[in-house]
Design a protein around this motif. Structure first.
Motif, short mmCIF file in Angstrom:
data_model
loop_
_atom_site.label_atom_id
_atom_site.label_comp_id
_atom_site.label_asym_id
_atom_site.label_seq_id
_atom_site.Cartn_x
_atom_site.Cartn_y
_atom_site.Cartn_z
N GLY A 189 1.05 12.08 -4.31
CA GLY A 189 0.41 13.39 -4.48
C GLY A 189 0.00 13.64 -5.92
N GLY A 213 0.18 19.19 -6.65
CA GLY A 213 -0.19 17.95 -5.97
C GLY A 213 1.02 17.13 -5.60
N ALA A 214 1.99 17.02 -6.52
CA ALA A 214 3.19 16.23 -6.25
C ALA A 214 4.01 16.85 -5.11
CB ALA A 214 4.04 16.13 -7.52
N GLY A 262 2.31 16.13 -1.73
CA GLY A 262 2.53 14.75 -1.31
C GLY A 262 3.96 14.50 -0.87
N GLY A 316 -2.48 15.83 -2.08
CA GLY A 316 -2.14 16.16 -3.46
C GLY A 316 -3.36 16.61 -4.24
#
Length: 362
Positions: free
Chosen positions: A248, A115-116, A119, A88
């Protein structure tokens, strides 16, 4: 003792026992346990500076703990939050390489979203391997974390490396307009608010929505969930994806608010500490908030232990390890029948001779 009281008392007693054992540990090192306990409290909660350090560390712990807690509600033991966190953070730092981002809050939201998503995709692999290939998710998620760390190091030290980073390979720093600032001018960044919000939103989702309830049904009895027609595989992937998205997001927040670029400092063990936080909170997203603050405080106090008492900064990892073992051990006591009159003493069952005597008297 009812279930609510057990859920509170057993973790508290486990932490108290861990502190006592940690006191014995430092006593063998020639340090007063009382001084260690007092210094731990001061370093974590003694003043405003300590509180800022504690809350900074609590933010990623909340988000990595959700990576364990949400899949656990679907019956999976996923311990690969460290991998989701580093990927992430890498996705957050790498997005400006491929897209011209708006230099405002929307750009910040986009790097956090990247990032999310990274992840979520990575953690969902463990769920897919479990559902479609029968591979144990605990092992696969742990091994995937090592793979993620390897990919992270390759990218940071190779194609994404900033030429100006010499002794510490890093990506290019994020533009100032993309970074997450402090709350009201303090050192506590807005990632803390994101962590608290994520815990509350996921708690509401689990408790008050049909899909959240369905995830809990799958975790409680997979066979029954399949018999009533619930899409178990999709729900497992959803739970893993949401948990991975939280971790993430934690990595993205660490890059955008703390490190400003992706580098080896991101591999700080938050993913593994999140396992402890989630288990102590009984995989309850709301309970994760205070537990993360507590363990964030332990981490923040490590440097003070080193400066004042000469203990290694990493000695707090011994405390965390003791707490983890004792919390897991306390689960064996949860199903016991407790005597209300004598706290923590199990009620003795009458012997066969006593039962026989009672029958004769009757």
């Amino acid at each position: 003792m009812n279930d609510t009281l057990k859920s509170i008392a057993l973790p508290v007693l486990a932490i108290a026992a861990a502190l006592l054992l940690f006191g014995v540990f430092v006593w063998f090192a020639g340090v007063s346990p009382v001084d260690v306990w007092v210094t731990l409290f001061k370093g974590a909660f003694g003043d405003w500076f300590s509180w800022q350090n504690t809350l900074q560390r609590a933010a990623p712990l909340m988000l990595t703990a959700l990576c364990v807690a949400i899949p656990a509600r679907a019956g999976l033991v996923v311990i690969g939050a460290e991998g989701a966190l580093v990927l992430g953070g890498l996705a957050c730092a790498a997005l400006p390489y491929v897209l011209a981002l708006p230099q405002n809050g929307l750009g910040t939201a986009l790097v956090c979203l990247a990032g999310a998503m990274a992840g979520a995709a990575w953690t969902a692999i463990a769920g897919a391997l479990r559902r479609y290939r029968g591979i144990n998710e605990t092992i696969s998620s742990l091994l995937l974390a090592y793979v993620a760390i390897g990919l992270f190091k390759h990218a940071v030290e190779g194609p994404l490396r900033d030429p100006a980073s010499l002794n510490k390979p890093s990506t290019l720093p994020l533009d100032d307009s993309l970074r997450i600032g402090g709350i009201l001018g303090s050192d506590i960044h807005w990632g803390l608010a994101l962590g608290v919000l994520a815990c509350l939103v996921l708690w509401v989702w689990l408790r008050f929505t049909a899909s959240g309830f369905s995830v809990s049904v799958v975790g409680g009895n997979l066979r029954a969930a399949q018999l009533v027609g619930l899409p178990a595989s999709r729900l497992v992937l959803l739970a893993c994806g949401l948990g991975g998205a939280a971790a993430g997001l934690g990595g993205a927040v660490e890059v955008a608010a703390v490190h400003t670029s992706a580098n080896a400092s991101l591999i700080a063990g938050y993913g593994y500490a999140g396992i402890l936080v989630s288990f102590m909170a009984r995989h309850n997203p709301v309970a994760i908030i205070p537990v993360a603050i507590l363990f964030g405080g332990f981490g923040a106090a490590g440097s003070l232990l080193q400066r004042r008492l000469g203990l290694p900064d990493a000695s707090v990892l011994v405390l965390q390890g003791l707490a983890f073992v004792l919390i897991l051990a306390s689960e064996a006591l949860r199903e016991r029948d407790w005597n209300w009159r004598v706290l923590l003493l199990p009620r003795r069952e009458p012997s066969a001779a006593q039962l026989s005597m009672g029958d004769k008297i009757a």
